[in-house]
Design an enzyme around this catalytic site. Structure first.
Site, PDB file in Angstrom:
ATOM      1  N   HIS A  99       5.401  -2.573 -20.871  1.00  0.00           N
ATOM      2  CA  HIS A  99       4.251  -1.906 -21.490  1.00  0.00           C
ATOM      3  C   HIS A  99       4.149  -0.488 -20.946  1.00  0.00           C
ATOM      4  CE1 HIS A  99       2.604  -5.629 -23.284  1.00  0.00           C
ATOM      5  NE2 HIS A  99       3.218  -6.190 -22.263  1.00  0.00           N
ATOM      6  N   GLU A 121       2.327 -17.693 -22.747  1.00  0.00           N
ATOM      7  CA  GLU A 121       2.202 -17.120 -21.397  1.00  0.00           C
ATOM      8  C   GLU A 121       1.076 -17.829 -20.658  1.00  0.00           C
ATOM      9  OE1 GLU A 121       0.867 -13.040 -21.291  1.00  0.00           O
ATOM     10  OE2 GLU A 121       1.312 -12.791 -19.156  1.00  0.00           O
TER      11      GLU A 121
HETATM   12 ZN   LIG Z   1       3.600  -8.239 -21.846  1.00  0.00          ZN
END
Ligand SMILES: [Zn+2]
Length: 345
Positions: free
Chosen positions: A29, A212
């Protein structure tokens, strides 16, 4: 006289071998790549009393997931003007090149710009592109952008982000794809089905963070809406049928070992399924997510895989090749990089 190779030397040699191995990073990111040194530079631009390097470093220390989010916010709130984005992009590419990363596909969160800054993204994209062009020229690492929507901001916000990505792609071909991140529990992938179809029709490639922080059903949903790559996929380990499908279809997984442990999504390094995934024939790639936030980077992830999970050097090469293969690069550059990985000694 030949010097005897000590264990320490051979470890250093392995790290150096992994550093020079041509690597691609597929899950990173942009806003999560700011190192303390860069934060100090941003602070000089924006804070009345600029942070010292020690103070900046303290902002990266946290105890739990909430602390991580606070850290992330403290760092990103110093990203204020387009020029700040140019700076972090250029510094990111310099840092990647120093680890032997030859190509990166980097998430940009339009959601953060829209929501926090309440302004148009275009001047920011222009600045990011300036940083990318300078960085590529100076360091040779290529970068493509994946525009990320915050899934729990809802479908309407997602539509705004993806349509803007499609529009900007006309002018900036380095924007190759879209993705959804954020809270999986509050933003199931299913609701983005129509938007994913629309994005694909406009030539954008599809990714999604999935599995996740919630269960395997999130990964099924991501596959069902057409995601070509899955970010994290940690929860697949609990679903044998899913493992079979992932193996059969060779859907690339963007694995982030250190991130998973540091956020607490995976309890300990010894519990991470990366080696099991590999042995089950899954198409895995190693990635770093928000490296300075987790005290890691892509080279660190490669070293970790080799030293902690016992991947052989030939398997490390295979992981590097997987990342190039799973990238959204054009065939010419992809082939060039695959050859470099294959011929690397
Ligand atoms: Zn990520």
């Amino acid at each position: 006289m030949a010097r005897k190779l000590t264990k320490k030397d051979s470890e250093i040699d392995i790290v150096e071998w992994l550093r020079r191995l041509p690597k691609a990073e597929l899950h990173l990111h942009l806003e999560g790549t700011i190192k303390p040194e860069t934060l100090v530079e941003l602070s000089r631009r924006h804070d009345d009393t600029p942070l010292t390097l020690d103070e900046a470093g303290m902002l990266y220390k946290y105890e739990n997931f909430l602390g991580f989010l606070m850290s992330f916010k403290a760092v990103t709130e110093r990203l204020q003007e387009p020029a700040d984005y140019e700076l972090i992009t250029y510094n990111m590419i310099r840092e990647l090149a120093s680890q032997g990363v030859v190509h990166a596909e980097v998430y940009i969160s339009f959601g953060i710009i829209y929501y926090w800054k309440k302004t148009d993204v275009e001047p920011y994209v222009e600045a990011i592109e300036r940083g990318r062009e300078r960085g590529e020229r100076d360091f040779g690492t290529t970068v493509l952008w994946i525009i990320d929507a915050v899934r729990h901001f809802g479908v309407e916000e997602g539509a705004r982000v993806f349509r803007k990505a499609a529009e900007l792609r006309e002018r900036y071909p380095s924007i190759v794809g879209i993705g959804i991140g954020g809270d999986e529990a509050r933003g199931p992938a299913d609701q983005f089905r129509e938007l994913y179809r629309e994005a694909k029709a406009s030539g954008l490639r599809l990714t999604a963070h999935a599995g996740e922080s919630v269960g395997a059903e999130s990964i099924w949903s991501a596959i069902n809406i057409g995601a070509e790559r899955i970010g994290h996929a940690l929860a697949a380990q609990h679903d044998t049928e899913l493992i079979e499908v992932l193996a059969l279809k060779q859907i690339p997984l963007e694995i982030n070992i250190t991130s998973n442990v540091k956020t607490g999504c995976c309890k300990a390094f010894d519990e991470h399924p990366v080696k099991d995934y590999f042995e089950s024939g899954l198409m895995i790639t190693l990635n770093s997510d928000d490296p300075p936030m987790f005290g890691s980077d892509l080279l660190g992830e490669y070293v970790l895989a080799q030293q902690r999970y016992g991947f052989t050097m030939e398997q490390m090469r295979e992981l590097a090749a997987n990342a190039v293969e799973a990238s959204f690069l054009d065939p010419t550059r992809k082939l060039e990089l695959l050859r470099r990985v294959e011929r690397y000694l």
